[in-house]
Scaffold this motif. Structure first.
Motif, PDB file in Angstrom:
ATOM      1  N   PRO A   1      36.186  -5.283 -35.066  1.00  0.00           N
ATOM      2  CA  PRO A   1      35.537  -6.156 -36.035  1.00  0.00           C
ATOM      3  C   PRO A   1      35.517  -5.474 -37.315  1.00  0.00           C
ATOM      4  O   PRO A   1      35.198  -4.236 -37.511  1.00  0.00           O
ATOM      5  N   GLY A   2      36.067  -6.261 -38.099  1.00  0.00           N
ATOM      6  CA  GLY A   2      36.447  -5.527 -39.551  1.00  0.00           C
ATOM      7  C   GLY A   2      37.285  -4.694 -39.909  1.00  0.00           C
ATOM      8  O   GLY A   2      37.243  -3.974 -40.878  1.00  0.00           O
ATOM      9  N   ARG A   3      38.082  -4.208 -38.937  1.00  0.00           N
ATOM     10  CA  ARG A   3      39.040  -3.362 -39.096  1.00  0.00           C
ATOM     11  C   ARG A   3      40.684  -3.559 -38.967  1.00  0.00           C
ATOM     12  O   ARG A   3      41.397  -2.810 -39.120  1.00  0.00           O
ATOM     13  N   ILE A   4      41.023  -4.928 -38.944  1.00  0.00           N
ATOM     14  CA  ILE A   4      42.322  -5.280 -38.475  1.00  0.00           C
ATOM     15  C   ILE A   4      42.736  -6.033 -39.829  1.00  0.00           C
ATOM     16  O   ILE A   4      42.243  -6.721 -40.319  1.00  0.00           O
ATOM     17  N   ASP A   5      43.963  -5.621 -40.020  1.00  0.00           N
ATOM     18  CA  ASP A   5      44.747  -6.288 -41.296  1.00  0.00           C
ATOM     19  C   ASP A   5      46.171  -7.038 -40.374  1.00  0.00           C
ATOM     20  O   ASP A   5      46.676  -6.203 -39.396  1.00  0.00           O
ATOM     21  N   LEU A   6      46.280  -8.244 -40.810  1.00  0.00           N
ATOM     22  CA  LEU A   6      47.788  -8.965 -40.162  1.00  0.00           C
ATOM     23  C   LEU A   6      48.622  -8.880 -41.641  1.00  0.00           C
ATOM     24  O   LEU A   6      48.556  -9.799 -42.317  1.00  0.00           O
ATOM     25  N   GLY A   7      49.595  -8.060 -41.496  1.00  0.00           N
ATOM     26  CA  GLY A   7      50.775  -7.970 -42.255  1.00  0.00           C
ATOM     27  C   GLY A   7      51.831  -8.700 -41.851  1.00  0.00           C
ATOM     28  O   GLY A   7      52.354  -8.087 -40.773  1.00  0.00           O
ATOM     29  N   VAL A   8      52.536  -9.570 -42.505  1.00  0.00           N
ATOM     30  CA  VAL A   8      53.614 -10.278 -41.877  1.00  0.00           C
ATOM     31  C   VAL A   8      54.830 -10.232 -42.801  1.00  0.00           C
ATOM     32  O   VAL A   8      54.774 -10.351 -43.957  1.00  0.00           O
ATOM     33  N   GLY A   9      56.244 -10.119 -42.338  1.00  0.00           N
ATOM     34  CA  GLY A   9      57.187  -9.952 -43.157  1.00  0.00           C
ATOM     35  C   GLY A   9      58.167 -11.150 -42.501  1.00  0.00           C
ATOM     36  O   GLY A   9      57.939 -11.968 -41.372  1.00  0.00           O
ATOM     37  N   ARG A  10      59.468 -11.169 -42.959  1.00  0.00           N
ATOM     38  CA  ARG A  10      60.426 -12.243 -42.483  1.00  0.00           C
ATOM     39  C   ARG A  10      61.777 -11.633 -41.770  1.00  0.00           C
ATOM     40  O   ARG A  10      62.515 -12.214 -41.231  1.00  0.00           O
ATOM     41  N   ASN A  11      62.003 -10.203 -42.013  1.00  0.00           N
ATOM     42  CA  ASN A  11      63.265  -9.445 -41.563  1.00  0.00           C
ATOM     43  C   ASN A  11      63.363  -9.375 -39.999  1.00  0.00           C
ATOM     44  O   ASN A  11      62.099  -9.360 -39.445  1.00  0.00           O
ATOM     45  N   PRO A  12      64.500  -9.486 -39.460  1.00  0.00           N
ATOM     46  CA  PRO A  12      64.310  -9.266 -37.829  1.00  0.00           C
ATOM     47  C   PRO A  12      63.853  -8.112 -37.364  1.00  0.00           C
ATOM     48  O   PRO A  12      63.424  -7.777 -36.176  1.00  0.00           O
ATOM     49  N   GLY A  13      64.075  -7.150 -38.362  1.00  0.00           N
ATOM     50  CA  GLY A  13      63.507  -5.776 -37.696  1.00  0.00           C
ATOM     51  C   GLY A  13      64.729  -4.963 -36.832  1.00  0.00           C
ATOM     52  O   GLY A  13      64.291  -4.070 -36.111  1.00  0.00           O
ATOM     53  N   GLY A  14      66.025  -5.412 -37.273  1.00  0.00           N
ATOM     54  CA  GLY A  14      67.058  -4.843 -36.789  1.00  0.00           C
ATOM     55  C   GLY A  14      68.457  -5.532 -37.142  1.00  0.00           C
ATOM     56  O   GLY A  14      68.355  -6.471 -37.809  1.00  0.00           O
ATOM     57  N   LEU A  15      69.394  -5.087 -36.368  1.00  0.00           N
ATOM     58  CA  LEU A  15      70.894  -5.606 -36.784  1.00  0.00           C
ATOM     59  C   LEU A  15      71.015  -7.211 -36.297  1.00  0.00           C
ATOM     60  O   LEU A  15      70.086  -7.482 -35.482  1.00  0.00           O
ATOM     61  N   PRO A  16      71.897  -7.798 -36.568  1.00  0.00           N
ATOM     62  CA  PRO A  16      72.106  -9.385 -36.559  1.00  0.00           C
ATOM     63  C   PRO A  16      72.149  -9.549 -34.998  1.00  0.00           C
ATOM     64  O   PRO A  16      71.391 -10.532 -34.499  1.00  0.00           O
ATOM     65  N   ALA A  17      72.774  -8.698 -34.140  1.00  0.00           N
ATOM     66  CA  ALA A  17      72.658  -8.805 -32.728  1.00  0.00           C
ATOM     67  C   ALA A  17      71.259  -8.878 -32.050  1.00  0.00           C
ATOM     68  O   ALA A  17      70.819  -9.831 -31.123  1.00  0.00           O
ATOM     69  N   VAL A  18      70.437  -8.099 -32.829  1.00  0.00           N
ATOM     70  CA  VAL A  18      69.103  -8.071 -32.377  1.00  0.00           C
ATOM     71  C   VAL A  18      68.088  -9.499 -32.742  1.00  0.00           C
ATOM     72  O   VAL A  18      67.527  -9.972 -31.715  1.00  0.00           O
ATOM     73  N   ALA A  19      68.443 -10.011 -33.820  1.00  0.00           N
ATOM     74  CA  ALA A  19      67.988 -11.388 -34.256  1.00  0.00           C
ATOM     75  C   ALA A  19      68.422 -12.390 -33.090  1.00  0.00           C
ATOM     76  O   ALA A  19      67.781 -13.113 -32.778  1.00  0.00           O
ATOM     77  N   GLN A  20      69.766 -12.261 -32.812  1.00  0.00           N
ATOM     78  CA  GLN A  20      70.176 -13.231 -31.621  1.00  0.00           C
ATOM     79  C   GLN A  20      69.510 -13.029 -30.526  1.00  0.00           C
ATOM     80  O   GLN A  20      69.068 -14.097 -29.733  1.00  0.00           O
ATOM     81  N   ALA A  21      69.267 -11.772 -29.934  1.00  0.00           N
ATOM     82  CA  ALA A  21      68.579 -11.583 -28.894  1.00  0.00           C
ATOM     83  C   ALA A  21      67.078 -12.067 -28.674  1.00  0.00           C
ATOM     84  O   ALA A  21      66.401 -12.203 -27.764  1.00  0.00           O
ATOM     85  N   LEU A  22      66.457 -11.889 -30.048  1.00  0.00           N
ATOM     86  CA  LEU A  22      65.077 -12.567 -30.089  1.00  0.00           C
ATOM     87  C   LEU A  22      65.055 -14.053 -30.292  1.00  0.00           C
ATOM     88  O   LEU A  22      64.139 -14.542 -30.603  1.00  0.00           O
ATOM     89  N   ARG A  23      66.286 -14.766 -30.051  1.00  0.00           N
ATOM     90  CA  ARG A  23      66.258 -16.213 -30.152  1.00  0.00           C
ATOM     91  C   ARG A  23      65.897 -16.672 -31.396  1.00  0.00           C
ATOM     92  O   ARG A  23      65.531 -17.814 -31.646  1.00  0.00           O
ATOM     93  N   ARG A  24      66.426 -16.036 -32.549  1.00  0.00           N
ATOM     94  CA  ARG A  24      66.137 -16.390 -33.832  1.00  0.00           C
ATOM     95  C   ARG A  24      67.172 -17.352 -34.343  1.00  0.00           C
ATOM     96  O   ARG A  24      68.344 -17.195 -33.771  1.00  0.00           O
ATOM     97  N   ALA A  25      66.935 -18.404 -35.008  1.00  0.00           N
ATOM     98  CA  ALA A  25      67.858 -19.400 -35.747  1.00  0.00           C
ATOM     99  C   ALA A  25      68.502 -18.721 -36.691  1.00  0.00           C
ATOM    100  O   ALA A  25      67.990 -17.461 -37.388  1.00  0.00           O
ATOM    101  N   GLY A  26      69.766 -19.156 -37.095  1.00  0.00           N
ATOM    102  CA  GLY A  26      70.747 -18.304 -38.160  1.00  0.00           C
ATOM    103  C   GLY A  26      70.110 -18.252 -39.583  1.00  0.00           C
ATOM    104  O   GLY A  26      70.344 -17.426 -40.223  1.00  0.00           O
TER     105      GLY A  26
END
Length: 350
Positions: free
Chosen positions: A110-135
């Motif tokens: 309790p009271g110790r957690i932060d949720l930071g969010v971003g939009r990049n895939p966190g890897g190369l384009p093939a990784v995005a595909q493996a994560l089932r991301r739309a183009g």
């Protein structure tokens, strides 16, 4: 290097740690996770405000693909330091699941957690595909919609007529007080944070020039919200501290070599200091390395203090978050310890 003057023992802004769970050449990723745990415990002792972990996929230099899982472990290994994600790549995940995961984390810590969010895939384009991301799901409006949905779940705040309000879709356990940040090395995260009245974490350590522009945009277009009345900026910066300037440069250089290889499509673990020192750089590669090192605050404790103070003045940052890609764990741990001692974060021996 940035240069400025500031009195020893004072901090330009609250200091935190962004740990990338560094995997160095010759190090197993399981060992890197153990080092992250040890560093979180040390950062807590030394008085850092936050300890955030990253999301990288299929990336040899980082052993942190699952922030929520790692944060659950760190929560049980620490007791007071704030823990968070720097960040969850929201376009890889369903907002409901992220809200549920961090709702559990918040309930357990309790009271110790932060949720930071971003939009990049966190890897190369093939990784995005493996994560089932739309183009095209990294576009500004798409990311904004994802963050709005995430906030709706976290705060149980869907308006009348929204399908999730009508059908009573909600998160268990709820976490209406959970701080949500958007991250960005460019302007999309800044635009989203400004429109929704969220705090913004600028990734200066990834793209220094774009991060500065993003901070200006965020402040210029910020809209107050029910949780934040004025802009709040945290700037992440690569910092390497050692007893001598020569040693700090030697420790910082491998991160630049790793980044250079990654830009050339040759991803690798973080090389050793010896490898980086003796690497046969071409003229262009040397220019890249020198340019990268120019964005790293490195040197002796007083030089790092001056560099961080100058960066805080240039950006007006409300907080600074330090990260480093030092290959050797003992040297990496010492770097953070020296900075903590220089700024007087707590009473300890570095």
């Amino acid at each position: 290097m940035y240069s400025s003057t500031a009195p020893s023992g004072s901090s330009p802004a609250p200091l935190s740690v962004l740990d990338l769970t560094v995997v160095g050449e010759g190090t197993e990723s399981a060992a890197a996770l153990g080092q992250t745990t040890a560093l979180a415990q040390a950062a807590e002792r030394w008085g850092y405000r936050r300890f955030w972990v990253a999301e990288h996929h299929s990336f040899p230099a980082s052993g942190s693909p699952a922030p929520a899982v790692l944060l659950a472990h760190l929560g049980s290994a620490t007791s007071t330091i704030r823990l968070g994600s720097g960040g969850v790549m929201l376009t890889n995940h369903v907002p409901l699941v992220v809200a549920e995961q961090f709702g559990v984390l918040n309930a357990l810590n309790p009271g110790r957690i932060d949720l930071g969010v971003g939009r990049n895939p966190g890897g190369l384009p093939a990784v995005a595909q493996a994560l089932r991301r739309a183009g095209d799901d990294t576009q500004s409006e798409d990311f904004l919609a994802l963050v709005e949905e995430l906030l709706g779940f976290c705060r149980d705040g869907f308006p009348e007529g929204h399908p999730y309000h009508r059908d009573n879709v909600h998160v268990v356990p709820r976490a209406p007080e959970l701080p949500v940040w958007t991250l960005g090395s460019g302007t999309t995260g800044a635009e989203t944070a400004a429109r929704l009245g969220l705090p913004f974490a600028a990734a200066f350590h990834i793209n220094s020039a774009q991060a500065l522009r993003a901070i200006d945009l965020y402040r210029d277009t910020f809209r107050p919200s029910g949780t934040l009345s004025a802009p709040h900026v945290m700037v992440s910066v690569n910092a390497t501290c050692a007893p001598t300037e020569a040693e700090a440069l030697r420790l910082a250089r491998p991160g630049g070599l790793m980044m250079m290889r990654a830009r050339q499509g040759q991803q690798s673990a973080v090389p050793t200091a010896d490898t980086a020192e003796t690497f046969p750089y071409t003229t262009g590669q040397r220019e890249f390395l020198d340019g990268w090192l120019d964005t790293v605050v490195h040197g002796t404790p007083d030089a790092v203090r001056s560099g961080l103070t100058d960066l805080q003045k240039r950006t007006g940052a409300d907080e600074l978050m330090l990260t480093t890609m030092i290959h050797d764990f003992e040297a990496r741990e010492r770097s953070y310890a020296l900075v903590a001692k220089e700024f007087g974060l707590s009473s300890h021996q570095a």
